[in-house]
Design an enzyme around this catalytic site. Sequence first.
Site, PDB file in Angstrom:
ATOM      1  N   LYS A  86      42.156 -12.439 -15.319  1.00  0.00           N
ATOM      2  CA  LYS A  86      42.025 -11.916 -13.951  1.00  0.00           C
ATOM      3  C   LYS A  86      43.178 -10.984 -13.581  1.00  0.00           C
ATOM      4  O   LYS A  86      42.960  -9.939 -12.975  1.00  0.00           O
ATOM      5  CB  LYS A  86      41.925 -13.084 -12.976  1.00  0.00           C
ATOM      6  CG  LYS A  86      40.614 -13.873 -13.176  1.00  0.00           C
ATOM      7  CD  LYS A  86      40.658 -15.192 -12.439  1.00  0.00           C
ATOM      8  CE  LYS A  86      39.360 -15.972 -12.627  1.00  0.00           C
ATOM      9  NZ  LYS A  86      39.482 -17.350 -12.137  1.00  0.00           N
TER      10      LYS A  86
ATOM     11  N   ARG B  33      11.383 -23.638 -17.931  1.00  0.00           N
ATOM     12  CA  ARG B  33      12.124 -24.674 -17.196  1.00  0.00           C
ATOM     13  C   ARG B  33      11.861 -24.531 -15.687  1.00  0.00           C
ATOM     14  O   ARG B  33      11.878 -23.411 -15.162  1.00  0.00           O
ATOM     15  CB  ARG B  33      13.625 -24.515 -17.488  1.00  0.00           C
ATOM     16  CG  ARG B  33      14.469 -25.655 -16.963  1.00  0.00           C
ATOM     17  CD  ARG B  33      15.736 -25.818 -17.789  1.00  0.00           C
ATOM     18  NE  ARG B  33      16.660 -24.699 -17.742  1.00  0.00           N
ATOM     19  CZ  ARG B  33      17.463 -24.433 -16.697  1.00  0.00           C
ATOM     20  NH1 ARG B  33      17.414 -25.162 -15.616  1.00  0.00           N
ATOM     21  NH2 ARG B  33      18.290 -23.408 -16.750  1.00  0.00           N
TER      22      ARG B  33
ATOM     23  N   GLY C 175      32.928 -20.935  -7.053  1.00  0.00           N
ATOM     24  CA  GLY C 175      31.805 -21.563  -6.357  1.00  0.00           C
ATOM     25  C   GLY C 175      30.665 -20.585  -6.171  1.00  0.00           C
ATOM     26  O   GLY C 175      30.887 -19.397  -5.952  1.00  0.00           O
TER      27      GLY C 175
ATOM     28  N   GLY D 261      34.362 -33.280 -12.084  1.00  0.00           N
ATOM     29  CA  GLY D 261      33.708 -31.989 -12.317  1.00  0.00           C
ATOM     30  C   GLY D 261      34.532 -30.800 -11.831  1.00  0.00           C
ATOM     31  O   GLY D 261      34.046 -29.673 -11.785  1.00  0.00           O
TER      32      GLY D 261
ATOM     33  N   LYS E  73      34.390 -11.902 -15.652  1.00  0.00           N
ATOM     34  CA  LYS E  73      35.816 -11.538 -15.838  1.00  0.00           C
ATOM     35  C   LYS E  73      36.145 -11.269 -17.304  1.00  0.00           C
ATOM     36  O   LYS E  73      36.950 -10.399 -17.629  1.00  0.00           O
ATOM     37  CB  LYS E  73      36.735 -12.643 -15.311  1.00  0.00           C
ATOM     38  CG  LYS E  73      36.530 -13.919 -16.097  1.00  0.00           C
ATOM     39  CD  LYS E  73      37.237 -15.111 -15.591  1.00  0.00           C
ATOM     40  CE  LYS E  73      36.680 -16.288 -16.351  1.00  0.00           C
ATOM     41  NZ  LYS E  73      36.182 -17.374 -15.567  1.00  0.00           N
TER      42      LYS E  73
ATOM     43  N   ARG F  88      17.104 -17.933 -20.675  1.00  0.00           N
ATOM     44  CA  ARG F  88      16.854 -18.374 -22.058  1.00  0.00           C
ATOM     45  C   ARG F  88      15.514 -19.093 -22.144  1.00  0.00           C
ATOM     46  O   ARG F  88      14.761 -18.925 -23.071  1.00  0.00           O
ATOM     47  CB  ARG F  88      17.980 -19.330 -22.496  1.00  0.00           C
ATOM     48  CG  ARG F  88      18.979 -18.659 -23.418  1.00  0.00           C
ATOM     49  CD  ARG F  88      20.011 -19.644 -23.895  1.00  0.00           C
ATOM     50  NE  ARG F  88      20.696 -20.276 -22.775  1.00  0.00           N
ATOM     51  CZ  ARG F  88      22.001 -20.303 -22.615  1.00  0.00           C
ATOM     52  NH1 ARG F  88      22.776 -19.731 -23.520  1.00  0.00           N
ATOM     53  NH2 ARG F  88      22.551 -20.892 -21.596  1.00  0.00           N
TER      54      ARG F  88
ATOM     55  N   ILE G 242      37.035 -13.434  -2.475  1.00  0.00           N
ATOM     56  CA  ILE G 242      38.053 -12.589  -1.830  1.00  0.00           C
ATOM     57  C   ILE G 242      37.794 -11.126  -2.209  1.00  0.00           C
ATOM     58  O   ILE G 242      37.720 -10.815  -3.398  1.00  0.00           O
ATOM     59  CB  ILE G 242      39.484 -12.977  -2.299  1.00  0.00           C
ATOM     60  CG1 ILE G 242      39.759 -14.456  -2.021  1.00  0.00           C
ATOM     61  CG2 ILE G 242      40.525 -12.099  -1.634  1.00  0.00           C
ATOM     62  CD1 ILE G 242      41.110 -14.940  -2.537  1.00  0.00           C
TER      63      ILE G 242
ATOM     64  N   GLU H 291      33.244  -6.909  -8.043  1.00  0.00           N
ATOM     65  CA  GLU H 291      34.058  -7.628  -7.059  1.00  0.00           C
ATOM     66  C   GLU H 291      34.164  -9.125  -7.362  1.00  0.00           C
ATOM     67  O   GLU H 291      35.210  -9.743  -7.195  1.00  0.00           O
ATOM     68  CB  GLU H 291      33.448  -7.441  -5.663  1.00  0.00           C
ATOM     69  CG  GLU H 291      34.229  -8.074  -4.535  1.00  0.00           C
ATOM     70  CD  GLU H 291      35.614  -7.462  -4.401  1.00  0.00           C
ATOM     71  OE1 GLU H 291      35.709  -6.309  -3.973  1.00  0.00           O
ATOM     72  OE2 GLU H 291      36.612  -8.144  -4.746  1.00  0.00           O
TER      73      GLU H 291
HETATM   74  N1  NAP Z   1      30.915 -20.630 -11.468  1.00  0.00           N
HETATM   75  C1  NAP Z   1      31.743 -19.953 -10.697  1.00  0.00           C
HETATM   76  O1  NAP Z   1      32.336 -20.477  -9.739  1.00  0.00           O
HETATM   77  C2  NAP Z   1      31.973 -18.490 -10.983  1.00  0.00           C
HETATM   78  C3  NAP Z   1      32.819 -17.750 -10.145  1.00  0.00           C
HETATM   79  C4  NAP Z   1      33.007 -16.385 -10.400  1.00  0.00           C
HETATM   80  C5  NAP Z   1      32.351 -15.804 -11.471  1.00  0.00           C
HETATM   81  N2  NAP Z   1      31.532 -16.558 -12.290  1.00  0.00           N
HETATM   82  C6  NAP Z   1      30.873 -15.893 -13.409  1.00  0.00           C
HETATM   83  O2  NAP Z   1      29.468 -15.832 -13.182  1.00  0.00           O
HETATM   84  C7  NAP Z   1      28.798 -15.698 -14.437  1.00  0.00           C
HETATM   85  C8  NAP Z   1      27.628 -16.673 -14.515  1.00  0.00           C
HETATM   86  O3  NAP Z   1      28.123 -18.000 -14.479  1.00  0.00           O
HETATM   87  P1  NAP Z   1      27.135 -19.243 -14.241  1.00  0.00           P
HETATM   88  O4  NAP Z   1      28.024 -20.379 -13.852  1.00  0.00           O
HETATM   89  O5  NAP Z   1      26.030 -18.875 -13.323  1.00  0.00           O
HETATM   90  O6  NAP Z   1      26.546 -19.473 -15.718  1.00  0.00           O
HETATM   91  P2  NAP Z   1      25.304 -20.403 -16.109  1.00  0.00           P
HETATM   92  O7  NAP Z   1      25.017 -21.379 -15.028  1.00  0.00           O
HETATM   93  O8  NAP Z   1      25.583 -20.886 -17.478  1.00  0.00           O
HETATM   94  O9  NAP Z   1      24.070 -19.390 -16.162  1.00  0.00           O
HETATM   95  C9  NAP Z   1      23.845 -18.491 -17.211  1.00  0.00           C
HETATM   96  C10 NAP Z   1      22.430 -17.925 -17.084  1.00  0.00           C
HETATM   97  O10 NAP Z   1      22.248 -16.952 -18.099  1.00  0.00           O
HETATM   98  C11 NAP Z   1      21.123 -17.284 -18.915  1.00  0.00           C
HETATM   99  N3  NAP Z   1      21.498 -16.904 -20.283  1.00  0.00           N
HETATM  100  C12 NAP Z   1      22.689 -17.123 -20.907  1.00  0.00           C
HETATM  101  N4  NAP Z   1      22.694 -16.575 -22.135  1.00  0.00           N
HETATM  102  C13 NAP Z   1      21.490 -15.995 -22.291  1.00  0.00           C
HETATM  103  C14 NAP Z   1      20.880 -15.268 -23.334  1.00  0.00           C
HETATM  104  N5  NAP Z   1      21.528 -15.021 -24.490  1.00  0.00           N
HETATM  105  N6  NAP Z   1      19.604 -14.811 -23.152  1.00  0.00           N
HETATM  106  C15 NAP Z   1      18.961 -15.051 -22.011  1.00  0.00           C
HETATM  107  N7  NAP Z   1      19.479 -15.713 -20.958  1.00  0.00           N
HETATM  108  C16 NAP Z   1      20.723 -16.197 -21.109  1.00  0.00           C
HETATM  109  C17 NAP Z   1      20.885 -18.762 -18.742  1.00  0.00           C
HETATM  110  O11 NAP Z   1      19.499 -19.045 -18.967  1.00  0.00           O
HETATM  111  P3  NAP Z   1      18.890 -20.528 -18.728  1.00  0.00           P
HETATM  112  O12 NAP Z   1      18.854 -20.687 -17.239  1.00  0.00           O
HETATM  113  O13 NAP Z   1      17.533 -20.502 -19.325  1.00  0.00           O
HETATM  114  O14 NAP Z   1      19.842 -21.466 -19.396  1.00  0.00           O
HETATM  115  C18 NAP Z   1      21.312 -18.950 -17.265  1.00  0.00           C
HETATM  116  O15 NAP Z   1      20.231 -18.625 -16.415  1.00  0.00           O
HETATM  117  C19 NAP Z   1      29.889 -15.906 -15.510  1.00  0.00           C
HETATM  118  O16 NAP Z   1      30.323 -14.640 -15.974  1.00  0.00           O
HETATM  119  C20 NAP Z   1      31.000 -16.600 -14.744  1.00  0.00           C
HETATM  120  O17 NAP Z   1      32.286 -16.371 -15.300  1.00  0.00           O
HETATM  121  C21 NAP Z   1      31.330 -17.872 -12.059  1.00  0.00           C
END
Ligand code: NAP
Length: 427
Positions: A205, A50, A302, A187, A105, A46, A136, A129
């Site tokens: 899921k 940054r 994670g 957190g 998901k 976005r 897993i 995956e």
């Molecule tokens: N966290 C976990 O443990 C975990 C585990 C399994 C799966 N996931 C999945 O992994 C995915 C990502 O999660 P995350 O925790 O990495 O999310 P996040 O930290 O919020 O990162 C989202 C990224 O996407 C960018 N973004 C979002 N909307 C956008 C838009 N409209 N245009 C351009 N860029 C955009 C953001 O840009 P900026 O950097 O500029 O803000 C950021 O870089 C999700 O589907 C989540 O469900 C997460």
Amino acid sequence: MSRTIRLGFLGLGNIGSATYNLLRDKADRIAERAGAEIRVAKALVRDASRPRPGVDRGILTESVEDILGDPAIDIVVELLGGEEPATSLMARALRSGKAVVTANKLALALHARELFEASREGGARLAFEASVAAGIPIIRSLREGLSANSVAKVEGILNGTTNYILCQMAERGVGYAEVLAEAQRLGYAEPDPSSDVEGRDSAYKISILASLAFGRACSPSEVSCRGITEVDALDIAYARRFGYAIKLVALAERREGGLYLGVQPTLIPADHPMAHVGGPFNSVFLQADVVGDLMFYGPGAGPKATASSLAADIVDLAREPGALDPPELGSGLPLLPAGSRVGRRYLRLLAPDEPGILGKIATVLGAWGVSIQTLTQELCPDGRARVLIFTHEAAESSHEAALGEIARLGAGLETESAMWVDSLGGR
Ligand SMILES: NC(=O)c1ccc[n+]([C@@H]2O[C@H](COP(=O)([O-])OP(=O)(O)OC[C@H]3O[C@@H](n4cnc5c(N)ncnc54)[C@H](OP(=O)(O)O)[C@@H]3O)[C@@H](O)[C@H]2O)c1
């Protein structure tokens, strides 16, 4: 290395940057496995201004066209999160012939059919995956490792937040609200925890796993869903006394007549390995006709665990870009309606301490075909009796009808709690 595979990341947040770092730190090993150099060519964010330590600024873009419109990008790695624009962007990438890897998901659970169709149209693979149980390799196991099997049941602990809360309640004997507030402070739980604690995250899921295991499109709205908000420290203590642990179990089970999907707090035997799945970990238990029972265990969330699965998908696609067709999701197997589970239940009732009251309870349950396996009574400080019942297997409609009639008896009887008991293939 003669071949280079160019990746376009959609998103470089928590998971995106962990995956970027993993691909950089293990570049040699990954190139060797993939048979190609893997290069992150572009990353959509976005705010490209940054500071992002360790990231080559030259790859950052705020325009999705720099990725989807660039013919040199081979694989799109979707890590934006949320339903939109992630789903539309993945569908567009697939239709244009770009392979897609995702950890999303929500997009998969709500739009699997549309995404698989786009994958077929574009002749491009979709790998996901990391969308269930992060680290897993359960999707790969269902799609490839169990080809010769007919799956009867998939169930699992698929949400780390609720598992952490239930474990803390069990270990420390404290209530749900107190542990949730603490988890939020640390957190471990989101400021708005509703998707986790109300069971929706687990429903997303299990619908993905069920679609693959049973070859039928399953929607999260078809999952009978109950979260952990009503689980009481007393239930956890009684469960333990009778040899059980309480877990939020997501279940997809083939029964006579169709497929049942549910997410419910469930008593499972304390000596089953799934009862020992602690904190934020996930576990999946499978029953299949050839191999028998299988259990998977590992980190369910994670950045590192998720990046591990994403990197495996990227290597896989780099190696065999067109090898595995998207699964066929028919609608042949009927879905059983909510309220059609069959099983044993644990009931906790409050009753006036008077002669004949246990007989009344037993008569109503018996009249609805719910037979009692064990019944225990103990005196409460207010002089009433607490009645703890474990039933034999019965239909959910019978259980509910009996509980409804008990409530209408007007004899001062109160059902405090009713939960499923699942032996997980054991006794
Ligand atoms: N966290 C976990 O443990 C975990 C585990 C399994 C799966 N996931 C999945 O992994 C995915 C990502 O999660 P995350 O925790 O990495 O999310 P996040 O930290 O919020 O990162 C989202 C990224 O996407 C960018 N973004 C979002 N909307 C956008 C838009 N409209 N245009 C351009 N860029 C955009 C953001 O840009 P900026 O950097 O500029 O803000 C950021 O870089 C999700 O589907 C989540 O469900 C997460």
